[in-house]
Design a protein around this motif. Structure first.
Motif, PDB file in Angstrom:
ATOM      1  N   ALA A  65      -3.494  -2.315   4.461  1.00 25.16           N
ATOM      2  CA  ALA A  65      -2.588  -1.689   5.413  1.00 25.16           C
ATOM      3  C   ALA A  65      -3.389  -1.168   6.600  1.00 25.16           C
ATOM      4  N   LEU A  66      -2.755  -1.114   7.750  1.00 21.53           N
ATOM      5  CA  LEU A  66      -3.360  -0.561   8.952  1.00 21.53           C
ATOM      6  C   LEU A  66      -2.398   0.470   9.518  1.00 21.53           C
TER       7      LEU A  66
ATOM      8  N   ARG B 206       5.389   2.654  -0.647  1.00 22.91           N
ATOM      9  CA  ARG B 206       4.978   2.042  -1.924  1.00 22.91           C
ATOM     10  C   ARG B 206       5.645   0.684  -2.115  1.00 22.91           C
ATOM     11  N   LYS B 207       6.903   0.581  -1.682  1.00 19.16           N
ATOM     12  CA  LYS B 207       7.611  -0.694  -1.777  1.00 19.16           C
ATOM     13  C   LYS B 207       6.940  -1.736  -0.894  1.00 19.16           C
ATOM     14  N   ALA B 208       6.570  -1.337   0.334  1.00 15.50           N
ATOM     15  CA  ALA B 208       5.900  -2.264   1.249  1.00 15.50           C
ATOM     16  C   ALA B 208       4.551  -2.699   0.689  1.00 15.50           C
TER      17      ALA B 208
ATOM     18  N   TYR C  25      -0.190  -5.988   5.103  1.00 14.48           N
ATOM     19  CA  TYR C  25      -0.460  -7.425   5.104  1.00 14.48           C
ATOM     20  C   TYR C  25      -0.985  -7.895   3.750  1.00 14.48           C
ATOM     21  N   ASP C  26      -0.757  -9.181   3.471  1.00 19.74           N
ATOM     22  CA  ASP C  26      -1.320  -9.766   2.258  1.00 19.74           C
ATOM     23  C   ASP C  26      -2.769 -10.178   2.511  1.00 19.74           C
TER      24      ASP C  26
ATOM     25  N   LEU D  73       7.350 -12.601   7.330  1.00 14.75           N
ATOM     26  CA  LEU D  73       7.306 -11.281   7.946  1.00 14.75           C
ATOM     27  C   LEU D  73       8.587 -10.522   7.627  1.00 14.75           C
ATOM     28  N   ASN D  74       8.442  -9.363   7.034  1.00 12.24           N
ATOM     29  CA  ASN D  74       9.574  -8.492   6.742  1.00 12.24           C
ATOM     30  C   ASN D  74       9.559  -7.337   7.737  1.00 12.24           C
TER      31      ASN D  74
END
Length: 221
Positions: free
Chosen positions: A28-29, A46-48, A101-102, A135-136
Motif C-alpha cells: 500500500a502507498l 482491511r478489506k482493500a 496494489y498486488d 482496478l477497483n
C-alpha cells in the motif's frame, strides 16, 4: 527504515525505489500529507488489503476536481477512465492519496513513462490496472473526511477539523497506543506503561481510561 527519492520524479517511482522492501508482495502507498477520517475506515482498509488480485483506490467527491486525478464512471458506477488534472473533469470524484496494489505493482511501475512534466504519474499506473480490468475504485461517501494538507491553508483547516471533532466527541482521534491495543498488538500492561509515561497529561489520562474500560474498545485479539 526509509529510502530517499533523490528528485521529484513522481509517485509511481516509489515502487521502483522500494522494490527491495516490497519484495514481490502486495503493498500500500499513502501520501504523508493526506488525512483520512471516518467510522469504519479500518474495516474498509482491511478489506482493500485482503484483495489478492488487482488494485484498490478511493474516490472522493470534491468541488475542484481539476486539481486531482479524476475518475469517470459509467451508468453502472464502474470506473471507465482516470485522467490526471483534466481541464474538463468527467466527474467530481478525485482519487485520494491512498492506494493498494498486488505484487505486480513494481513491474507495472517500471513500464510507466515520464509525463509532460517529467514525472512517473500514479494515474498512469492506476490506468494500467484499469486497462487490465483489475482496478477497483471505491468511493468514500458521507461520513468520511479526506483532507489533503499540502498547503498552509489546508493544514490549518485540517487542524480545525480535528479540533472540532475532538471537542464534539470529548475523545482524541487516532491515538496510536489505543489502536495498537484494540488490534491486540500490545497488552493492557503495555498500554498502562504508556499511560504512565505521559503522566497526568490529557493523552496519558485517555490511555488510562482505555485500559480501565472507561472508553469502550472492541479488542481484535
Amino acid at each position: 527504515s526509509y529510502k530517499v527519492q533523490p528528485s521529484p520524479d513522481g509517485l509511481a517511482q516509489a515502487f521502483i525505489l522500494g522494490e527491495e522492501f516490497i519484495a514481490g508482495e502486495p503493498c500500500a502507498l499513502v501520501l504523508g500529507d493526506n488525512i483520512f477520517y471516518g467510522n469504519g475506515l479500518g474495516r474498509t482498509l482491511r478489506k482493500a488489503a485482503s484483495v489478492e488480485h488487482g488494485a484498490t483506490v478511493f474516490g472522493y467527491y470534491v468541488d475542484d476536481p481539476e486539481r486531482y486525478g479524476v475518475v469517470e464512471f459509467d451508468e453502472n458506477k464502474k470506473a471507465v477512465s482516470i485522467e490526471e488534472k483534466p481541464e474538463h473533469p468527467a466527474s467530481n470524484y478525485a482519487v485520494t492519496g491512498l492506494y493498494f496494489y498486488d505484487e505486480r505493482v513494481t513491474e507495472f511501475a517500471k513500464r510507466v513513462r515520464p509525463s509532460a512534466r517529467g514525472e512517473l504519474e500514479i494515474t498512469d499506473l492506476n490506468r494500467m490496472y484499469l486497462e487490465d480490468g483489475s482496478l477497483n475504485v471505491q468511493t468514500l461517501g458521507r461520513g468520511y473526511a479526506w483532507l489533503d494538507t499540502g498547503t498552509m491553508d489546508s493544514l490549518y483547516e485540517a487542524g480545525e477539523f480535528v479540533r472540532t471533532v475532538q471537542r464534539a466527541q470529548g475523545l482524541p482521534i487516532a491515538v496510536a497506543e489505543e489502536i495498537a491495543y484494540e488490534n491486540g498488538w500490545i497488552s493492557k500492561d503495555e498500554l498502562l506503561e504508556s499511560a504512565q509515561r505521559y503522566g497526568k497529561s490529557p493523552y496519558g489520562k485517555h490511555l488510562k481510561d482505555v485500559a480501565d474500560g472507561k472508553v469502550i474498545v472492541k479488542r481484535q485479539d
